[in-house]
Write an enzyme that holds these catalytic residues in place. Sequence first.
Site, PDB file in Angstrom:
ATOM      1  N   THR A 175       0.866  -1.193   0.000  1.00 36.38           N
ATOM      2  CA  THR A 175       0.000   0.000   0.000  1.00 36.38           C
ATOM      3  C   THR A 175       0.894   1.231   0.000  1.00 36.38           C
ATOM      4  O   THR A 175       2.003   1.187   0.534  1.00 36.38           O
ATOM      5  CB  THR A 175      -0.878  -0.037   1.272  1.00 36.38           C
ATOM      6  OG1 THR A 175      -1.869  -1.039   1.084  1.00 36.38           O
ATOM      7  CG2 THR A 175      -1.548   1.296   1.574  1.00 36.38           C
ATOM      8  N   ARG A 203     -15.130  -5.695   0.189  1.00 37.76           N
ATOM      9  CA  ARG A 203     -14.426  -5.390   1.444  1.00 37.76           C
ATOM     10  C   ARG A 203     -13.740  -4.022   1.302  1.00 37.76           C
ATOM     11  O   ARG A 203     -13.114  -3.711   0.296  1.00 37.76           O
ATOM     12  CB  ARG A 203     -13.390  -6.464   1.746  1.00 37.76           C
ATOM     13  CG  ARG A 203     -12.530  -6.217   2.995  1.00 37.76           C
ATOM     14  CD  ARG A 203     -11.217  -5.536   2.697  1.00 37.76           C
ATOM     15  NE  ARG A 203     -10.332  -5.461   3.859  1.00 37.76           N
ATOM     16  CZ  ARG A 203      -9.209  -4.764   3.887  1.00 37.76           C
ATOM     17  NH1 ARG A 203      -8.819  -4.078   2.831  1.00 37.76           N
ATOM     18  NH2 ARG A 203      -8.453  -4.739   4.964  1.00 37.76           N
ATOM     19  N   VAL A 204     -13.878  -3.190   2.320  1.00 36.14           N
ATOM     20  CA  VAL A 204     -13.217  -1.891   2.333  1.00 36.14           C
ATOM     21  C   VAL A 204     -12.292  -1.872   3.539  1.00 36.14           C
ATOM     22  O   VAL A 204     -12.677  -2.290   4.637  1.00 36.14           O
ATOM     23  CB  VAL A 204     -14.256  -0.750   2.417  1.00 36.14           C
ATOM     24  CG1 VAL A 204     -13.574   0.595   2.638  1.00 36.14           C
ATOM     25  CG2 VAL A 204     -15.104  -0.709   1.141  1.00 36.14           C
ATOM     26  N   ASP A 206      -8.973   0.312   5.768  1.00 38.85           N
ATOM     27  CA  ASP A 206      -8.806   1.588   6.480  1.00 38.85           C
ATOM     28  C   ASP A 206      -8.424   2.729   5.549  1.00 38.85           C
ATOM     29  O   ASP A 206      -8.658   3.898   5.871  1.00 38.85           O
ATOM     30  CB  ASP A 206      -7.691   1.443   7.527  1.00 38.85           C
ATOM     31  CG  ASP A 206      -6.372   1.049   6.857  1.00 38.85           C
ATOM     32  OD1 ASP A 206      -6.316  -0.041   6.271  1.00 38.85           O
ATOM     33  OD2 ASP A 206      -5.422   1.860   6.889  1.00 38.85           O
ATOM     34  N   GLY A 227      -1.135  -1.433   6.812  1.00 40.23           N
ATOM     35  CA  GLY A 227      -1.150  -2.664   7.596  1.00 40.23           C
ATOM     36  C   GLY A 227      -2.505  -3.331   7.456  1.00 40.23           C
ATOM     37  O   GLY A 227      -3.262  -3.024   6.525  1.00 40.23           O
TER      38      GLY A 227
HETATM   39  N1  ASP Z   1      -4.317  -1.095   4.998  1.00 36.69           N
HETATM   40  C1  ASP Z   1      -4.564  -1.740   3.736  1.00 36.69           C
HETATM   41  C2  ASP Z   1      -5.907  -2.433   3.795  1.00 36.69           C
HETATM   42  O1  ASP Z   1      -6.229  -3.058   4.806  1.00 36.69           O
HETATM   43  C3  ASP Z   1      -3.525  -2.738   3.337  1.00 36.69           C
HETATM   44  C4  ASP Z   1      -2.084  -2.301   3.506  1.00 36.69           C
HETATM   45  O2  ASP Z   1      -1.798  -1.293   4.113  1.00 36.69           O
HETATM   46  O3  ASP Z   1      -1.199  -3.004   2.978  1.00 36.69           O
HETATM   47  O4  ASP Z   1      -6.607  -2.415   2.825  1.00 36.69           O
END
Ligand code: ASP
Length: 305
Positions: A175, A203-204, A206, A227
Amino acid sequence: MKEEISRPGPGARRGVVVVHGGAGFVPPERRDVHLSGVRVAAAKGREALTDGATSLEAAIVSVAEMEANPIFNAGCGSSLNERGEVELDASVMCGATRLAGAVAAMVPFPSAIRVAEAVMNEGRHVLYAGEGATAFAERSGFERLAPDALTTDRARTRLEAQLAGRVGEAWAGGTVGAVVADAAGHVAAATSTGGTVGKAPGRVGDTPLIGAGTYADDISCAISATGVGEGIMRASLATRIALGASSPKDVEQAADTAMKDFAERFDGSGGVIIVTPHGLVVMKWNTVTMSHAIAREGEDVIGGI
Ligand code: ASP
């Protein structure tokens, strides 16, 4: 918990661009390519800042650069849901105006962060999801891509591995996010992702949620999180940090407390990048890697993973 702190040098305040390329686990053989990706993105944002862009525009430039880079899990190279489709999440927030814009579970467009910016600029709503996000993007002049236009072979391989139960850290990182403080002390944040590998359709995470994955306010700081989104959402991680700091000088302590809480009480996995209006940079993460880079005006770009 790992951390990196960078303090502004003495003298007149200068702008700073900070980026992350995702918390998670980047295998050793891929670390160089991640590192160069975040360094280039930070340098591009700084170039924009030095050319007179706002802190928000500089953050968007950095994020758009990483969306276009297939090694990251945003734009081209996005993670796939369990049906093998790309669904994009992104958000922006301006610390000077406290305005924000976001899109969630959106079909492929070249740059979800630019669509999030358009949502903010339109000002009617903060977050569009699914079909509504697609309709908003199209009526705002963005070109919708073919369903597989952002899909890379690596994303397909990761999905197959995840569905076969072969991936330990399911979201696997990548990300992208940026936080920027300009020389006048205005901060901004931008975050973009394809989400977690093998997520359920719709799915959504953060990333598009203001106060979870992204937050900016000139009275405290700008934050971009990465994360496992489920934990970041339950902890309201970005809000927790920003509201935990009663002034920009308390941000370091607030980040520390929030990240400990996130790990211990929310079983959270991930990291944050933070910048204060004075240019203090705080990064904390509890995953194996979180690629990051800092580009201060007038200084060399610093990177780490
Ligand atoms: N935070 C992102 C999500 O859960 C994934 C990531 O940060 O790698 O969609």
